[in-house]
Design an enzyme around this catalytic site. Structure first.
Site, PDB file in Angstrom:
ATOM      1  N   LYS A 116      47.896  44.641  42.502  1.00 37.84           N
ATOM      2  CA  LYS A 116      46.869  45.266  41.653  1.00 37.84           C
ATOM      3  C   LYS A 116      46.390  46.583  42.226  1.00 37.84           C
ATOM      4  O   LYS A 116      46.142  47.537  41.491  1.00 37.84           O
ATOM      5  CB  LYS A 116      45.663  44.330  41.486  1.00 37.84           C
ATOM      6  CG  LYS A 116      45.875  43.230  40.469  1.00 37.84           C
ATOM      7  CD  LYS A 116      44.532  42.637  40.067  1.00 37.84           C
ATOM      8  CE  LYS A 116      44.704  41.335  39.301  1.00 37.84           C
ATOM      9  NZ  LYS A 116      43.408  40.705  39.010  1.00 37.84           N
ATOM     10  N   LYS A 199      57.868  36.906  31.416  1.00 42.66           N
ATOM     11  CA  LYS A 199      56.799  36.055  30.937  1.00 42.66           C
ATOM     12  C   LYS A 199      56.003  36.769  29.837  1.00 42.66           C
ATOM     13  O   LYS A 199      55.800  37.977  29.927  1.00 42.66           O
ATOM     14  CB  LYS A 199      55.855  35.795  32.127  1.00 42.66           C
ATOM     15  CG  LYS A 199      55.233  34.441  32.160  1.00 42.66           C
ATOM     16  CD  LYS A 199      54.470  34.248  33.456  1.00 42.66           C
ATOM     17  CE  LYS A 199      52.987  34.157  33.184  1.00 42.66           C
ATOM     18  NZ  LYS A 199      52.194  33.873  34.379  1.00 42.66           N
ATOM     19  N   LYS A 202      49.903  39.942  28.886  1.00 45.51           N
ATOM     20  CA  LYS A 202      49.271  41.111  28.321  1.00 45.51           C
ATOM     21  C   LYS A 202      49.750  42.384  29.016  1.00 45.51           C
ATOM     22  O   LYS A 202      49.900  43.423  28.392  1.00 45.51           O
ATOM     23  CB  LYS A 202      47.756  40.984  28.438  1.00 45.51           C
ATOM     24  CG  LYS A 202      47.076  41.552  27.214  1.00 45.51           C
ATOM     25  CD  LYS A 202      45.589  41.686  27.400  1.00 45.51           C
ATOM     26  CE  LYS A 202      45.044  42.655  26.374  1.00 45.51           C
ATOM     27  NZ  LYS A 202      43.800  43.264  26.825  1.00 45.51           N
TER      28      LYS A 202
END
Ligand code: TRP
Length: 337
Positions: A116, A199, A202
């Site tokens: 991240k 997968k 979002k």
């Protein structure tokens, strides 16, 4: 709540807006099932949501939206405890104690932080993002959870939780239950409709590859019909050679409870078109009442907020007891009132 049941706790980020089919089939369905076997706590983790830049009005709306969708999915406030993390101040309080027990190097090894922070630019990452996993540890330990239902990507955070629980117990005496991860089975893994090798998520999916549960059902049906398959015609579950068709079979099977082998039999000699048409109908039938229930909760914020207030009271009764014990164990002077 029966004490002989194991405790479960999980946290859901309020950042997603509409849940998508991957969230529902992967995690939320599991939360609903665990109400039957566990004393289950589910929290919308708004404290975690501010570890990356957020818009205040959007965060508030998304927290209600997440709660409404969880209720619409079948979480029952009489059978589980559903609450907003920031309504229970003990999370931040125990989080601080856990910060002081975690090594800097240990926190630096968390792969989700590394991913991240790389994404947002390493020097713009906040200290909050760095300590995110440690707040998650507090979420879990406050409720003495035995099981933590999460996806595979959270395994390292559960390991950290176990390490810190052991460390605290070893240093200060038995205080916390050491939890087990409760990783959702592979059948719950849903892939992108346009790229069935990644997968459904979002961050990774294009709009066409992801089924948002609050979209017009017609839009979702269309996405199923234009899902990527392969050049054969045979309807067979084979994730290696036929990831697209296999993904559709998984979705069909999990939405209806029909075994994949049974679906293969039913569609023998039929083409992909038939499978897609039927699955899109199944999806529309499922998603229509889900949207209605979500809209009902959103249209009546007083009722929704009342449910969340009750949930926070129930959660706080447990969390306060654990925090008081932990505070005492580390040597804080009791506040006399
Ligand atoms: N980190 C989790 C996620 O991204 C969310 C979360 C926060 C959580 N606190 C938790 C999950 C406690 C399980 C238990 O999905």
């Amino acid at each position: 709540m029966a004490l002989d049941r194991p405790r479960a706790l999980s946290g859901i980020q309020p950042t997603a807006g509409s849940f998508h089919l991957g969230n529902y089939l992967g995690a939320i369905r599991q939360y609903v099932a665990l109400q039957e076997t566990h004393d289950a706590f589910y929290t919308v983790v708004d404290l975690h949501a501010i570890t990356v830049p957020q818009d205040p009005a959007e965060l508030r709306a998304n927290s209600r939206l997440a709660a409404a969708q969880l209720l619409a999915s079948g979480l029952d406030p009489d059978r589980c405890t559903l609450f907003i993390q920031s309504h229970v101040p003990e999370h931040a309080q125990l989080g601080w104690v856990m910060n002081c027990l975690t090594g800097f190097g240990e926190a630096s090894r968390m792969t989700q932080f590394k991913d991240k922070s790389a994404k947002h630019g390493a020097d713009r990452a906040t200290v909050g993002l760095f300590t995110y996993p440690i707040l998650q540890v507090a979420d879990i330990l406050l409720y003495q959870a035995n099981h933590v239902p999460v996806g595979e990507d959270q395994r390292q955070h559960i390991e950290l939780t176990r390490d810190l629980a052991d460390r605290f117990n070893g240093r200060f005496g038995e205080t916390f239950t050491v939890p087990e991860p409760y990783i959702v089975k592979e059948t719950g893994k849903i892939y992108d409709l346009q790229d069935p090798t990644v997968k459904m998520s979002k961050s990774a999916s294009t709009p066409k590859g992801i089924v948002s549960l609050l979209d017009e059902p017609k839009v979702s049906a269309k996405k199923i019909k234009s899902a990527v398959t392969d050049l054969e015609t045979e309807i067979r579950f084979d994730e290696e050679k036929k990831p697209g068709v296999s993904n559709l079979l998984t979705i069909y099977s999990t939405l209806t409870g029909t075994a994949i082998a049974e679906l293969e039999r039913r569609y023998e000699g039929k083409g992909y078109g038939a499978l897609k048409t039927d699955l899109s109908e199944v999806l529309v039938e499922w998603v229509t009442p889900f949207r209605e229930r979500t809209q009902e909760y959103l249209g009546d914020p007083a009722t929704l907020d009342g449910i969340l207030a009750k949930g926070a009271d129930k959660a706080r009764a447990v969390a306060a007891e654990t925090l008081a014990d932990a505070y005492d164990k580390v040597g804080f002077l009791p506040a006399v009132r």
